[in-house]
Design a protein around this motif. Structure first.
Motif, PDB file in Angstrom:
ATOM      1  N   LYS A   1      67.428  52.479  91.040  1.00  0.00           N
ATOM      2  CA  LYS A   1      65.921  51.480  91.973  1.00  0.00           C
ATOM      3  C   LYS A   1      65.734  50.135  90.852  1.00  0.00           C
ATOM      4  CE  LYS A   1      65.300  54.868  95.601  1.00  0.00           C
ATOM      5  NZ  LYS A   1      64.658  55.649  96.318  1.00  0.00           N
ATOM      6  N   LEU A   2      65.202  51.032  90.100  1.00  0.00           N
ATOM      7  CA  LEU A   2      64.542  49.889  88.529  1.00  0.00           C
ATOM      8  C   LEU A   2      65.303  49.407  87.900  1.00  0.00           C
ATOM      9  CD1 LEU A   2      62.239  53.024  87.770  1.00  0.00           C
ATOM     10  CD2 LEU A   2      61.241  51.792  89.381  1.00  0.00           C
ATOM     11  N   LEU A   3      66.719  49.460  87.697  1.00  0.00           N
ATOM     12  CA  LEU A   3      67.536  48.799  86.826  1.00  0.00           C
ATOM     13  C   LEU A   3      68.918  48.498  87.978  1.00  0.00           C
ATOM     14  CD1 LEU A   3      67.257  50.914  83.276  1.00  0.00           C
ATOM     15  CD2 LEU A   3      66.515  49.072  83.553  1.00  0.00           C
ATOM     16  N   PRO A   4      69.283  47.621  87.079  1.00  0.00           N
ATOM     17  CA  PRO A   4      70.556  46.406  86.991  1.00  0.00           C
ATOM     18  C   PRO A   4      71.749  48.225  87.201  1.00  0.00           C
ATOM     19  CG  PRO A   4      70.242  45.132  85.887  1.00  0.00           C
ATOM     20  CD  PRO A   4      69.076  46.177  85.364  1.00  0.00           C
ATOM     21  N   SER A   5      72.544  48.549  88.499  1.00  0.00           N
ATOM     22  CA  SER A   5      72.669  50.054  88.029  1.00  0.00           C
ATOM     23  C   SER A   5      74.691  50.129  88.212  1.00  0.00           C
ATOM     24  CB  SER A   5      72.347  50.856  88.993  1.00  0.00           C
ATOM     25  OG  SER A   5      71.018  50.352  88.348  1.00  0.00           O
ATOM     26  N   CYS A   6      74.857  51.252  87.569  1.00  0.00           N
ATOM     27  CA  CYS A   6      76.722  51.155  87.810  1.00  0.00           C
ATOM     28  C   CYS A   6      76.854  52.666  88.522  1.00  0.00           C
ATOM     29  CB  CYS A   6      77.270  50.235  87.068  1.00  0.00           C
ATOM     30  SG  CYS A   6      77.249  50.787  85.477  1.00  0.00           S
TER      31      CYS A   6
END
Length: 335
Positions: free
Chosen positions: A156-161
């Motif tokens: 939820k805090l960083l661009p994620s993949c």
């Protein structure tokens, strides 16, 4: 597809917080099975190829928020370096990671479960982790169901993949659950119901057959009235287990629990055991432990498998890391 893969991310010059599962078996200070390490190698290689820096976040054992030297990830360093073909630097404390520039190349943060904030999913702890990276990549499918700081909160805090291993698992799950060929079944095993409650509740509504194994099965048997001696189970979740069984019955999902088990007084390789029938009337003595599903249970599971068109498998049917308590898992997997 409601998630992103590495192919969707710009990683050049980025610090990639990579959640992995390298909770590998260790004996006498040596990794005895490096499969989990080998399976994350493609993700690490792709991050490096795209110009990113992999910063590995992982757990090892159950230190319960305490620093336990015997559970340091240092034991994995040699195997990690061999698998990746390059050096891996262990950063021993979060404070050290925060204090200055991280070393170049592949970095491994010390056992994330040394921190109470991890399993508590503490927001301030998650923010400290997020500050170490630019992108979050989750490649720990086996830990993804846990609402911990390094899984749920970082996403939820960083661009994620998803990493390559996670991508493969999600793709297979989507194919299996969105438009499955029926009848569809699942094996859900492992030690604890508490780690897979959400998974069980979600799957029951989608399956024709649910096989429950490992220590989880003990909790269900105990909920039915069995007295299981010193077997691993979660008595505080007996009500939850009964609720899951009722839900399954109401919607026509057949639940398979072990009808017999390998019972021993020693959790050790080569330990002697006896085959004991398992049901609501089972009464084991103190010191006796169910460590694997038995031959009759395995035969029943294999029979169910043969009737299925789709099978999803999550977790073992017993203490599969040690012989002879790997038999049900291995025999069922080969069926």
């Amino acid at each position: 597809m409601g998630w992103k893969s590495l192919d969707d991310m710009e990683l050049n010059g980025k610090r990639v917080l990579l959640r992995v599962d390298i909770n590998v078996p260790v004996e006498n200070g040596k990794v005895t099975d490096a499969t989990r390490i080998e399976r994350i190698a493609p993700t690490v290689a792709d991050i490096l190829a795209k110009g990113g820096q992999p910063i590995l976040i992982a757990h090892f054992g159950r230190p319960k928020g305490q620093v336990v030297s015997e559970l340091s990830l240092s034991v994995c360093l040699s195997e990690l370096e061999t698998t990746f073909g390059q050096p891996v630097t262990l950063v021993e404390t979060l404070e050290a990671a925060e204090a200055g520039t991280l070393p170049a190349g592949i970095v491994l943060l010390e056992n994330i479960r040394f921190h109470t904030g991890e399993e508590a999913n503490d927001a301030s702890f998650a923010a400290r982790l997020a500050a170490l990276g630019d992108v979050f990549c989750n490649d720990a499918f086996s830990a993804a169901h846990r609402a911990h700081a390094s899984t749920t909160s970082l996403a939820k805090l960083l661009p994620s993949c998803a990493g390559r291993l996670m991508q493969a698992e999600l793709t297979a799950l989507e194919a299996a659950l969105s438009t499955p060929k029926r009848p569809v079944g699942a094996v859900v095993g492992g030690a604890k119901v508490s780690t897979k409650i959400d998974l069980l509740l979600n799957l029951v509504g989608k399956l024709d057959v649910l096989v429950i194994g490992g220590g989880m099965a003990n909790t269900f048997l105990g909920a039915m009235g069995a007295s299981l001696g010193s077997s691993l189970q979660e008595e505080d979740l007996h009500d939850t287990a009964r609720d899951i069984l009722k839900q399954a019955e109401s919607i026509g999902c057949k639940v398979i629990l072990p009808v017999d088990g390998r019972v021993s007084r020693a959790f050790a390789a080569g330990a002697e055991y006896e085959m004991v029938m398992l049901n609501a009337d089972t009464k084991l003595e103190d010191g006796q432990m169910i460590l694997d599903a038995g031959d009759a249970a395995t035969a029943l599971i294999v029979k169910e498998f043969k009737a299925l068109k789709t099978l999803i498998w999550n977790g073992p049917l017993g203490a599969f890391e040690i012989e002879p308590f790997d038999q049900a898992t291995m025999a069922s997997a080969k069926a």
